[in-house]
Design a protein around this motif. Structure first.
Motif, PDB file in Angstrom:
ATOM      1  N   SER A  76      44.438  49.661  41.383  1.00  0.00           N
ATOM      2  CA  SER A  76      43.796  48.582  40.629  1.00  0.00           C
ATOM      3  C   SER A  76      42.318  48.524  40.995  1.00  0.00           C
ATOM      4  N   SER A  80      36.045  47.065  37.714  1.00  0.00           N
ATOM      5  CA  SER A  80      36.015  47.969  36.557  1.00  0.00           C
ATOM      6  C   SER A  80      36.987  47.542  35.470  1.00  0.00           C
ATOM      7  N   ASP A  81      37.795  46.498  35.757  1.00  0.00           N
ATOM      8  CA  ASP A  81      38.812  46.035  34.801  1.00  0.00           C
ATOM      9  C   ASP A  81      39.691  47.193  34.331  1.00  0.00           C
ATOM     10  N   SER A  82      40.234  47.930  35.330  1.00  0.00           N
ATOM     11  CA  SER A  82      41.038  49.095  34.965  1.00  0.00           C
ATOM     12  C   SER A  82      42.016  49.441  36.081  1.00  0.00           C
ATOM     13  N   PRO A  98      42.865  50.334  30.770  1.00  0.00           N
ATOM     14  CA  PRO A  98      42.094  49.087  30.807  1.00  0.00           C
ATOM     15  C   PRO A  98      42.984  47.849  30.942  1.00  0.00           C
ATOM     16  N   SER A 100      42.476  43.467  32.614  1.00  0.00           N
ATOM     17  CA  SER A 100      41.472  42.496  33.045  1.00  0.00           C
ATOM     18  C   SER A 100      41.690  42.094  34.504  1.00  0.00           C
ATOM     19  N   SER A 101      40.643  42.204  35.320  1.00  0.00           N
ATOM     20  CA  SER A 101      40.613  41.746  36.718  1.00  0.00           C
ATOM     21  C   SER A 101      41.916  42.064  37.460  1.00  0.00           C
ATOM     22  N   ASN A 118      46.610  39.871  36.940  1.00  0.00           N
ATOM     23  CA  ASN A 118      45.239  39.715  36.450  1.00  0.00           C
ATOM     24  C   ASN A 118      44.708  38.374  36.949  1.00  0.00           C
ATOM     25  N   THR A 121      42.529  35.849  34.601  1.00  0.00           N
ATOM     26  CA  THR A 121      43.156  35.342  33.376  1.00  0.00           C
ATOM     27  C   THR A 121      44.517  34.703  33.639  1.00  0.00           C
TER      28      THR A 121
END
Length: 301
Positions: A76, A80-82, A98, A100-101, A118, A121
């Motif tokens: 994780s 880079s959100d990936s 991809p 998010s966080s 994530n 979110t």
């Protein structure tokens, strides 16, 4: 550095891997360590010939998880959100997925799903490992961090750092079925191999919460009704006595302890047949009539 300990907690060796190592994982041949300060995954061979590789991944990598066969590693990358998918044989990045966080992540026991928390979110991403597509997004508590799956692959446990709770997720429906209150700032969770204990590390609470999974209840059926009593003896001329009433139905078995009370016991069985009428008395003008059948037994409790 990464410290290697024996099963008694004694230090065996210290392995240099790079700046700010964070998450680790191990299979039968290799040690994998996320080197957050260098944005790399260190893959170290544990058997002769000993070798090491530093694999570039995304920015601010956090944790690493392996698939059941140990052929793939997933890292994780928070900033880079990936998620980086690593081919462990070639020691290269096979794909970048991809999300998010991303924070904590775990692969299902059958290897078909990757679950990623994530943090910004307040969700968990469900990723198909074959297609690398996000197939579902599950809303959880405040600040999800770590995630673990039970050995059967049916239940996820997600620590919510900001909510001091653990979200329990049914993997068949991808829905939250329960939210458990734990200690202050839960940051890690693990399930024992038998699947009957969950352990949660509470960072600010300086405690570990121990959770027992819910066990389904069971019930038994009521017993059969007792047999009717025997008919009374005939009088010299009179009718035979009435048959006895049927016995009451047996009690239903009590439900086993669990999340809900046990179900009611089944109905009791029917009462037994009435006894046979007595034989007419000697010298009487007619024989006695047969006894009346017994009443049905009462319903089981």
């Amino acid at each position: 550095n990464v410290a290697e300990l024996d099963t008694n907690g004694n230090l065996v060796t210290t392995i240099p891997v790079g700046n700010n190592p964070l998450g680790v994982a191990v299979n039968n041949t290799d040690l994998f360590a996320v080197v957050a300060g260098d944005a790399k995954l260190a893959q170290l061979q544990l058997t002769s010939p000993f070798g090491a590789a530093l694999i570039p991944v995304g920015t601010q990598p956090q944790y690493v998880a392996l698939n059941p066969t140990g052929t793939r590693a997933y890292v994780s990358n928070l900033l880079s959100d990936s998620v980086s998918e690593i081919d462990n044989a070639t020691k290269t990045v096979a794909a970048t997925i991809p999300v998010s966080s991303p924070g904590g992540l775990v692969v299902s026991p059958d290897g078909s799903r990757l679950y990623v928390t994530n943090g910004l979110t307040n969700t968990v991403s469900v990723i198909d490992t074959a297609t690398r597509a996000v197939t579902a997004t599950i809303a959880v508590g405040d600040g999800p961090n770590a995630v673990a799956v039970n050995p059967a692959g049916t239940t996820l446990f997600v620590t919510n750092d900001g909510g001091d709770s653990v979200s329990v997720i049914d993997t068949a429906t991808n829905t939250v079925t329960d939210t458990l209150t734990v200690g202050d700032s839960p940051i890690w969770v693990a399930v024992n191999p038998a699947g009957n204990r969950i352990y949660v590390a509470n960072f600010d609470g300086d405690t570990v919460s121990v959770i027992e999974p819910i066990i389904a209840s069971s019930v038994g059926n009521g017993g059969a009704g007792g047999a009717g009593g025997a008919g009374g003896n005939a009088g010299l001329i009179g009718d035979g006595g009435y048959g006895g009433n049927g016995g009451n139905g047996g009690a239903g078995a009590t439900g086993a302890d669990g999340a809900t009370a046990g179900a009611d016991g089944a109905d009791g069985g029917d009462g037994g047949n009435g006894g046979t009428g007595g034989t007419g008395g000697t010298g009487g003008t007619q024989s006695g009539n047969g006894g009346v059948g017994g009443n049905s037994g009462a319903a089981g409790t």
